[in-house]
Enzyme design. Structure first.
Site, PDB file in Angstrom:
ATOM      1  N   PHE A 129     -20.196  -7.541  80.582  1.00  0.00           N
ATOM      2  CA  PHE A 129     -21.241  -6.648  81.068  1.00  0.00           C
ATOM      3  C   PHE A 129     -22.586  -7.246  80.627  1.00  0.00           C
ATOM      4  O   PHE A 129     -22.729  -7.666  79.476  1.00  0.00           O
ATOM      5  CB  PHE A 129     -21.023  -5.272  80.432  1.00  0.00           C
ATOM      6  CG  PHE A 129     -21.857  -4.182  81.011  1.00  0.00           C
ATOM      7  CD1 PHE A 129     -21.474  -3.525  82.163  1.00  0.00           C
ATOM      8  CD2 PHE A 129     -23.031  -3.792  80.386  1.00  0.00           C
ATOM      9  CE1 PHE A 129     -22.239  -2.504  82.685  1.00  0.00           C
ATOM     10  CE2 PHE A 129     -23.808  -2.771  80.904  1.00  0.00           C
ATOM     11  CZ  PHE A 129     -23.417  -2.127  82.060  1.00  0.00           C
TER      12      PHE A 129
ATOM     13  N   ASP B 298     -15.618  -5.653  72.227  1.00  0.00           N
ATOM     14  CA  ASP B 298     -16.306  -4.586  72.936  1.00  0.00           C
ATOM     15  C   ASP B 298     -15.226  -3.734  73.610  1.00  0.00           C
ATOM     16  O   ASP B 298     -14.522  -4.205  74.504  1.00  0.00           O
ATOM     17  CB  ASP B 298     -17.263  -5.195  73.961  1.00  0.00           C
ATOM     18  CG  ASP B 298     -18.048  -4.133  74.712  1.00  0.00           C
ATOM     19  OD1 ASP B 298     -17.482  -3.051  74.956  1.00  0.00           O
ATOM     20  OD2 ASP B 298     -19.200  -4.392  75.072  1.00  0.00           O
TER      21      ASP B 298
ATOM     22  N   TYR C 193     -19.614   7.585  76.163  1.00  0.00           N
ATOM     23  CA  TYR C 193     -19.703   8.412  77.386  1.00  0.00           C
ATOM     24  C   TYR C 193     -18.724   8.006  78.486  1.00  0.00           C
ATOM     25  O   TYR C 193     -18.732   8.606  79.545  1.00  0.00           O
ATOM     26  CB  TYR C 193     -21.143   8.417  77.926  1.00  0.00           C
ATOM     27  CG  TYR C 193     -21.766   7.052  78.155  1.00  0.00           C
ATOM     28  CD1 TYR C 193     -21.455   6.294  79.273  1.00  0.00           C
ATOM     29  CD2 TYR C 193     -22.665   6.525  77.242  1.00  0.00           C
ATOM     30  CE1 TYR C 193     -22.017   5.049  79.471  1.00  0.00           C
ATOM     31  CE2 TYR C 193     -23.239   5.269  77.428  1.00  0.00           C
ATOM     32  CZ  TYR C 193     -22.907   4.540  78.549  1.00  0.00           C
ATOM     33  OH  TYR C 193     -23.455   3.303  78.731  1.00  0.00           O
ATOM     34  N   LYS C 194     -17.893   6.997  78.246  1.00  0.00           N
ATOM     35  CA  LYS C 194     -16.926   6.599  79.278  1.00  0.00           C
ATOM     36  C   LYS C 194     -15.625   7.380  79.041  1.00  0.00           C
ATOM     37  O   LYS C 194     -15.605   8.583  79.231  1.00  0.00           O
ATOM     38  CB  LYS C 194     -16.761   5.082  79.258  1.00  0.00           C
ATOM     39  CG  LYS C 194     -18.040   4.397  79.763  1.00  0.00           C
ATOM     40  CD  LYS C 194     -18.023   2.900  79.617  1.00  0.00           C
ATOM     41  CE  LYS C 194     -19.342   2.317  80.148  1.00  0.00           C
ATOM     42  NZ  LYS C 194     -19.603   0.959  79.654  1.00  0.00           N
TER      43      LYS C 194
ATOM     44  N   ARG D 106     -14.743   0.084  92.766  1.00  0.00           N
ATOM     45  CA  ARG D 106     -14.117   0.241  91.457  1.00  0.00           C
ATOM     46  C   ARG D 106     -13.614   1.675  91.316  1.00  0.00           C
ATOM     47  O   ARG D 106     -14.394   2.627  91.454  1.00  0.00           O
ATOM     48  CB  ARG D 106     -15.160  -0.076  90.391  1.00  0.00           C
ATOM     49  CG  ARG D 106     -14.580  -0.440  89.077  1.00  0.00           C
ATOM     50  CD  ARG D 106     -15.661  -0.949  88.157  1.00  0.00           C
ATOM     51  NE  ARG D 106     -16.652   0.090  87.870  1.00  0.00           N
ATOM     52  CZ  ARG D 106     -17.308   0.198  86.706  1.00  0.00           C
ATOM     53  NH1 ARG D 106     -17.094  -0.672  85.753  1.00  0.00           N
ATOM     54  NH2 ARG D 106     -18.188   1.151  86.520  1.00  0.00           N
TER      55      ARG D 106
HETATM   56  C1  LIG Z   1     -20.833   0.530  79.549  1.00  0.00           C
HETATM   57  C2  LIG Z   1     -20.996  -0.738  78.797  1.00  0.00           C
HETATM   58  C3  LIG Z   1     -22.117  -0.949  77.999  1.00  0.00           C
HETATM   59  C4  LIG Z   1     -23.183   0.088  77.948  1.00  0.00           C
HETATM   60  O1  LIG Z   1     -24.172  -0.166  77.029  1.00  0.00           O
HETATM   61  P1  LIG Z   1     -25.290   0.935  76.785  1.00  0.00           P
HETATM   62  O2  LIG Z   1     -26.047   0.431  75.637  1.00  0.00           O
HETATM   63  O3  LIG Z   1     -24.601   2.248  76.556  1.00  0.00           O
HETATM   64  O4  LIG Z   1     -26.116   1.030  78.027  1.00  0.00           O
HETATM   65  C5  LIG Z   1     -22.182  -2.137  77.279  1.00  0.00           C
HETATM   66  N1  LIG Z   1     -21.195  -3.061  77.351  1.00  0.00           N
HETATM   67  C6  LIG Z   1     -20.112  -2.884  78.128  1.00  0.00           C
HETATM   68  C7  LIG Z   1     -19.033  -3.918  78.171  1.00  0.00           C
HETATM   69  C8  LIG Z   1     -19.987  -1.720  78.884  1.00  0.00           C
HETATM   70  O5  LIG Z   1     -18.927  -1.542  79.651  1.00  0.00           O
END
Ligand SMILES: *Cc1c(COP(=O)(O)O)cnc(C)c1O
Length: 425
Positions: free
Chosen positions: A138, A211, A236-237, A384
């Site tokens: 990401f 992560d 939040y996921k 997705r």
């Molecule tokens: C959702 C996600 C994030 C989100 O980061 P935020 O700081 O909450 O915006 C970061 N890394 C990965 C791999 C994600 O899936």
């Protein structure tokens, strides 16, 4: 249109789904959530659904704790201890011991803290000058690893999570300080073998930072068993903490005493109210905190985690695998090669989502949403479909594929309104 296909296929899939849902011992978990009637919600990997109890908990936090008790709530409601208390509720969901997880800041900020702190632990060896990062990560992870490398005077190497060659420099010497790896690829849904990759990284003397954004709450992560060094994950996921919920960090007990993170604020201090001029880190995981937490969001996450009470993550994982497998089987039966299944077909290598490739993916997703099936789009061409195993049923995933087929049959995704890009895709 449906009768140009095989209605019997649809009927059979629906009936099978109904029967298996009825026999599923985890099915009652769905009733722990407030979901709009008739909606098929396949975006819990971006924003988890609202668990019961969160609204009441927030009402209490606002009216009583804030409104009546005011500043006394830092002590009487233990707002001060909330990040560690909620961390201890997340810990068993990721196979971690009490006192090794704390809820603080966002994934982006926490990733920076962990990368820099991890690199400082590795700095005893001057040959370790590389930060390894998942090439498919990401983007925020990549941006922050790049910035950490710039500050530390290190270089960044991007590679596939499980590529052993990436752990060594051109002359074959291990040169990685920290390997920053995603447990599940956010685009494809590929799940990596966390214990095996952890061993592979650590055998070269590097630290591993996982992560867990797309696995925590859906996959049975076992951080302590695997001997993981550092981890970060999203609130939040699949943990359903609500929009902007704080993230969590894990630091293995063996590293905590020496962990030297780059954003030490007063909430990470050993004696915050001594108001000392110089920083002395708290003894345990609290040293990963920075400043005042978003208390309302921490309390929302705490209430949301009740959805996991008495839930065995091994059983959740089995359910997740069956749901994504059911979705793929329905795609095969109803769509054939009209979309490409991007996610691994091997159950052991698939996280809790199914990604499908289609040239008009964006418009197709919008047309599905208009029919009450919410997934999302990831550029350039991925549909997705996230499968949150606590509240998605087999009938939902079959329905999603039926709707996808109806959209493609009718061509309704070609309507101009479905091609207009929103700010958030
Ligand atoms: C959702 C996600 C994030 C989100 O980061 P935020 O700081 O909450 O915006 C970061 N890394 C990965 C791999 C994600 O899936």
């Amino acid at each position: 249109m449906a009768d140009t296909h095989h209605p019997s296929d649809v009927e059979r899939l629906r009936e099978q789904a109904r029967q298996r849902d009825a026999a599923d011992p985890l099915r009652h978990l769905r009733s722990r959530f407030d979901l709009p009637d008739g909606l098929v919600y396949l975006d819990g990997n971006s924003l988890g659904a609202l668990p019961h109890g969160v609204a009441d908990a927030l009402q209490d936090a606002v009216r009583r704790q804030w409104g009546s008790d005011l500043i006394g709530s830092w002590t009487s409601a233990d707002w001060w201890g909330a990040p560690g208390r909620v961390g201890d509720r997340i810990a068993p969901l990721v196979g971690a011991a009490p006192g090794t997880v704390v809820v603080t800041d966002s994934t982006s900020v926490d990733l920076f803290k962990l990368v820099v702190g991890g690199a400082r632990l590795a700095a005893a060896d001057p040959h370790r000058t590389v930060l390894l990062v998942d090439e498919a990560t990401f983007p925020t992870d990549r941006y922050l690893v790049d910035e950490a490398a710039r500050l530390l005077g290190m270089t960044v190497r991007a590679a596939r999570v499980d590529d052993p060659a990436a752990l060594r420099g051109p002359d074959g010497t291990p040169d990685v300080a920290v390997a920053v790896l995603c447990h599940v690829d956010f685009r494809t849904g590929e799940l990596f073998d966390l214990p095996a990759v952890t061993r592979q990284v650590q055998q070269t003397g590097a630290l591993v930072l996982w992560d867990l954004c797309h696995s925590a709450g859906a996959v049975d992560v076992r951080l302590a068993d695997a001997g993981v060094d550092l981890a970060v994950g999203c609130g939040y996921k699949f943990l359903n903490g609500g929009p902007g919920a704080p993230a969590f960090v894990y630091v293995a007990p063996r590293w905590q005493a020496d962990f030297d993170q780059p954003l030490p604020g007063w909430h990470a201090h050993a004696e915050p109210f001594a108001m000392a001029a110089r920083f002395t880190p708290a003894a345990g995981i609290d040293r990963l905190r920075t400043g005042t937490p978003p208390v309302l969001s921490v309390l929302a996450l705490e209430a949301a985690l009740a959805a996991f009470d008495d839930v065995d993550l091994g059983a959740v994982r089995r359910r997740s695998v069956e749901l994504t497998g059911t979705l793929i089987a329905a795609v095969d039966a109803l769509l054939g090669d009209r979309v490409e299944v991007v996610s691994p077909r091997d159950d052991a290598r698939r996280g809790s989502q199914v990604s499908l490739r289609h040239p008009q993916a964006y418009a197709v997703v919008q047309a599905m949403i208009a029919r009450g099936v919410v997934g999302d789009f990831r550029t350039p061409d991925v549909i997705r479909l996230g499968v949150a195993p606590l509240y998605v049923d087999r009938v939902d995933v079959v329905r999603a594929v039926e709707v996808l087929r109806a959209v493609l049959d009718s061509g309704e995704h070609r309507a101009p309104e479905f091609s207009r890009r929103a700010t958030v895709t």
